[in-house]
Write a protein that holds these residues in place. Structure first.
Motif, PDB file in Angstrom:
ATOM      1  N   GLU A 119       0.833  -1.205   0.000  1.00 58.37           N
ATOM      2  CA  GLU A 119       0.000   0.000   0.000  1.00 58.37           C
ATOM      3  C   GLU A 119       0.868   1.255   0.000  1.00 58.37           C
ATOM      4  OE1 GLU A 119      -3.080   2.121   3.056  1.00 58.37           O
ATOM      5  OE2 GLU A 119      -3.150  -0.057   2.905  1.00 58.37           O
ATOM      6  N   GLY A 120       1.938   1.241   0.756  1.00 59.98           N
ATOM      7  CA  GLY A 120       2.860   2.378   0.774  1.00 59.98           C
ATOM      8  C   GLY A 120       3.561   2.551  -0.559  1.00 59.98           C
ATOM      9  N   ASP A 121       3.919   1.430  -1.196  1.00 56.90           N
ATOM     10  CA  ASP A 121       4.557   1.508  -2.510  1.00 56.90           C
ATOM     11  C   ASP A 121       3.597   2.076  -3.558  1.00 56.90           C
ATOM     12  OD1 ASP A 121       6.933   0.517  -1.525  1.00 56.90           O
ATOM     13  OD2 ASP A 121       6.484  -1.561  -2.063  1.00 56.90           O
ATOM     14  N   ALA A 122       2.315   1.716  -3.453  1.00 53.23           N
ATOM     15  CA  ALA A 122       1.322   2.258  -4.385  1.00 53.23           C
ATOM     16  C   ALA A 122       1.159   3.762  -4.173  1.00 53.23           C
ATOM     17  CB  ALA A 122      -0.006   1.544  -4.203  1.00 53.23           C
ATOM     18  N   ALA A 123       1.184   4.199  -2.912  1.00 56.53           N
ATOM     19  CA  ALA A 123       1.073   5.631  -2.622  1.00 56.53           C
ATOM     20  C   ALA A 123       2.287   6.379  -3.158  1.00 56.53           C
ATOM     21  CB  ALA A 123       0.933   5.847  -1.111  1.00 56.53           C
ATOM     22  N   ARG A 124       3.475   5.799  -2.992  1.00 57.75           N
ATOM     23  CA  ARG A 124       4.686   6.425  -3.534  1.00 57.75           C
ATOM     24  C   ARG A 124       4.599   6.540  -5.061  1.00 57.75           C
ATOM     25  NH1 ARG A 124       6.457   3.111   0.054  1.00 57.75           N
ATOM     26  NH2 ARG A 124       7.360   3.923   1.947  1.00 57.75           N
ATOM     27  N   ALA A 125       4.053   5.506  -5.699  1.00 55.38           N
ATOM     28  CA  ALA A 125       3.921   5.528  -7.161  1.00 55.38           C
ATOM     29  C   ALA A 125       2.981   6.647  -7.604  1.00 55.38           C
ATOM     30  CB  ALA A 125       3.420   4.182  -7.661  1.00 55.38           C
ATOM     31  N   ARG A 126       1.879   6.866  -6.854  1.00 58.65           N
ATOM     32  CA  ARG A 126       0.954   7.958  -7.203  1.00 58.65           C
ATOM     33  C   ARG A 126       1.633   9.314  -7.051  1.00 58.65           C
ATOM     34  NH1 ARG A 126      -3.074   5.375  -3.781  1.00 58.65           N
ATOM     35  NH2 ARG A 126      -3.009   7.227  -2.488  1.00 58.65           N
ATOM     36  N   ALA A 141      10.917   8.469  -2.250  1.00 61.07           N
ATOM     37  CA  ALA A 141      11.293   7.065  -2.046  1.00 61.07           C
ATOM     38  C   ALA A 141      11.661   6.796  -0.589  1.00 61.07           C
ATOM     39  CB  ALA A 141      12.451   6.692  -2.956  1.00 61.07           C
ATOM     40  N   ALA A 142      12.148   7.802   0.114  1.00 59.71           N
ATOM     41  CA  ALA A 142      12.563   7.618   1.511  1.00 59.71           C
ATOM     42  C   ALA A 142      11.428   7.844   2.502  1.00 59.71           C
ATOM     43  CB  ALA A 142      13.714   8.568   1.834  1.00 59.71           C
ATOM     44  N   LEU A 143      10.254   8.252   2.033  1.00 56.18           N
ATOM     45  CA  LEU A 143       9.130   8.498   2.939  1.00 56.18           C
ATOM     46  C   LEU A 143       8.658   7.203   3.579  1.00 56.18           C
ATOM     47  CD1 LEU A 143       6.869  10.950   0.902  1.00 56.18           C
ATOM     48  CD2 LEU A 143       8.198  11.485   2.927  1.00 56.18           C
ATOM     49  N   SER A 144       8.150   7.320   4.785  1.00 54.61           N
ATOM     50  CA  SER A 144       7.541   6.160   5.425  1.00 54.61           C
ATOM     51  C   SER A 144       6.203   5.887   4.747  1.00 54.61           C
ATOM     52  CB  SER A 144       7.332   6.420   6.914  1.00 54.61           C
ATOM     53  OG  SER A 144       6.362   7.437   7.096  1.00 54.61           O
ATOM     54  N   ASP A 145       5.633   4.721   4.997  1.00 59.99           N
ATOM     55  CA  ASP A 145       4.361   4.375   4.375  1.00 59.99           C
ATOM     56  C   ASP A 145       3.258   5.360   4.764  1.00 59.99           C
ATOM     57  OD1 ASP A 145       5.468   2.234   3.097  1.00 59.99           O
ATOM     58  OD2 ASP A 145       4.741   0.740   4.520  1.00 59.99           O
ATOM     59  N   ALA A 146       3.220   5.736   6.030  1.00 65.90           N
ATOM     60  CA  ALA A 146       2.182   6.668   6.487  1.00 65.90           C
ATOM     61  C   ALA A 146       2.330   8.026   5.811  1.00 65.90           C
ATOM     62  CB  ALA A 146       2.251   6.817   8.006  1.00 65.90           C
ATOM     63  N   ASP A 147       3.560   8.524   5.717  1.00 65.60           N
ATOM     64  CA  ASP A 147       3.784   9.815   5.060  1.00 65.60           C
ATOM     65  C   ASP A 147       3.463   9.739   3.570  1.00 65.60           C
ATOM     66  OD1 ASP A 147       4.570  10.967   7.424  1.00 65.60           O
ATOM     67  OD2 ASP A 147       6.712  10.628   7.067  1.00 65.60           O
ATOM     68  N   ALA A 148       3.797   8.621   2.935  1.00 67.02           N
ATOM     69  CA  ALA A 148       3.505   8.457   1.509  1.00 67.02           C
ATOM     70  C   ALA A 148       2.004   8.425   1.264  1.00 67.02           C
ATOM     71  CB  ALA A 148       4.161   7.181   0.977  1.00 67.02           C
ATOM     72  N   ARG A 149       1.256   7.728   2.139  1.00 64.74           N
ATOM     73  CA  ARG A 149      -0.203   7.697   1.992  1.00 64.74           C
ATOM     74  C   ARG A 149      -0.803   9.083   2.179  1.00 64.74           C
ATOM     75  NH1 ARG A 149       0.395   2.719   4.684  1.00 64.74           N
ATOM     76  NH2 ARG A 149       0.064   3.718   6.680  1.00 64.74           N
ATOM     77  N   LEU A 150      -0.303   9.823   3.180  1.00 60.19           N
ATOM     78  CA  LEU A 150      -0.810  11.174   3.433  1.00 60.19           C
ATOM     79  C   LEU A 150      -0.549  12.081   2.235  1.00 60.19           C
ATOM     80  CD1 LEU A 150      -1.940  13.300   5.491  1.00 60.19           C
ATOM     81  CD2 LEU A 150       0.436  13.704   6.104  1.00 60.19           C
ATOM     82  N   LEU A 151       0.633  12.030   1.702  1.00 66.20           N
ATOM     83  CA  LEU A 151       0.985  12.870   0.557  1.00 66.20           C
ATOM     84  C   LEU A 151       0.185  12.458  -0.681  1.00 66.20           C
ATOM     85  CD1 LEU A 151       2.742  15.177  -0.396  1.00 66.20           C
ATOM     86  CD2 LEU A 151       4.556  13.552  -0.860  1.00 66.20           C
ATOM     87  N   ALA A 152      -0.020  11.154  -0.876  1.00 71.30           N
ATOM     88  CA  ALA A 152      -0.803  10.681  -2.021  1.00 71.30           C
ATOM     89  C   ALA A 152      -2.259  11.136  -1.904  1.00 71.30           C
ATOM     90  CB  ALA A 152      -0.730   9.162  -2.129  1.00 71.30           C
ATOM     91  N   GLU A 153      -2.803  11.115  -0.683  1.00 72.15           N
ATOM     92  CA  GLU A 153      -4.167  11.599  -0.486  1.00 72.15           C
ATOM     93  C   GLU A 153      -4.270  13.072  -0.821  1.00 72.15           C
ATOM     94  OE1 GLU A 153      -5.437  10.715   3.467  1.00 72.15           O
ATOM     95  OE2 GLU A 153      -5.193   8.556   3.200  1.00 72.15           O
TER      96      GLU A 153
END
Length: 131
Positions: A43-50, A79-91
């Protein structure tokens, strides 16, 4: 004294065979990168991709360069973001209107600025680390 010698001898007879079974433990500091790699999820990787998809747009690249951030540095930080930060930024990127991508760019800028001030990165030459 005569009673103590047999007790000490018995204790040594019981405990000495177990001294070969002790194991040494090693403790070492782990880096933030190692911790993030160990806790990454799909899920974090998908958010990073977005987020990376949004960063690849021409107008976003132009705004990043105008702010003094190279697109490669921004990709490395995402790429260095945590999963939670990546999801927040993707949202935030997903909820942003077409012209609201500037807010997402400013968010990336402030994240980079904060990491510079904390001494974790050195992206901007005008910051001074608190370390």
């Amino acid at each position: 004294m005569k009673l103590a010698q047999p007790l000490v001898a018995a204790a040594l007879v019981v405990t000495l065979p177990f001294t070969g079974f002790t194991q040494a433990a090693q403790a070492a500091m782990i880096g933030v990168e190692q911790m993030h790699e160990a806790t990454r999820s799909a899920e974090g990787d998908a958010a990073r991709a977005r987020v990376l998809e949004a960063l690849s747009r021409a107008n976003v690249v132009a705004e990043l360069e105008r702010q003094g951030v190279s697109p490669d540095q921004a990709r490395d930080r995402v790429a260095a973001l945590s999963d939670a930060d990546a999801r927040l930024l993707a949202e935030k990127v997903d909820k942003a209107p077409a012209g609201g991508i500037i807010g997402a760019i400013l968010l990336v800028f402030f994240v980079l600025l904060l990491t510079d001030i904390l001494g974790l990165t050195k992206v901007f030459p005008f910051t001074r680390s608190i370390r």
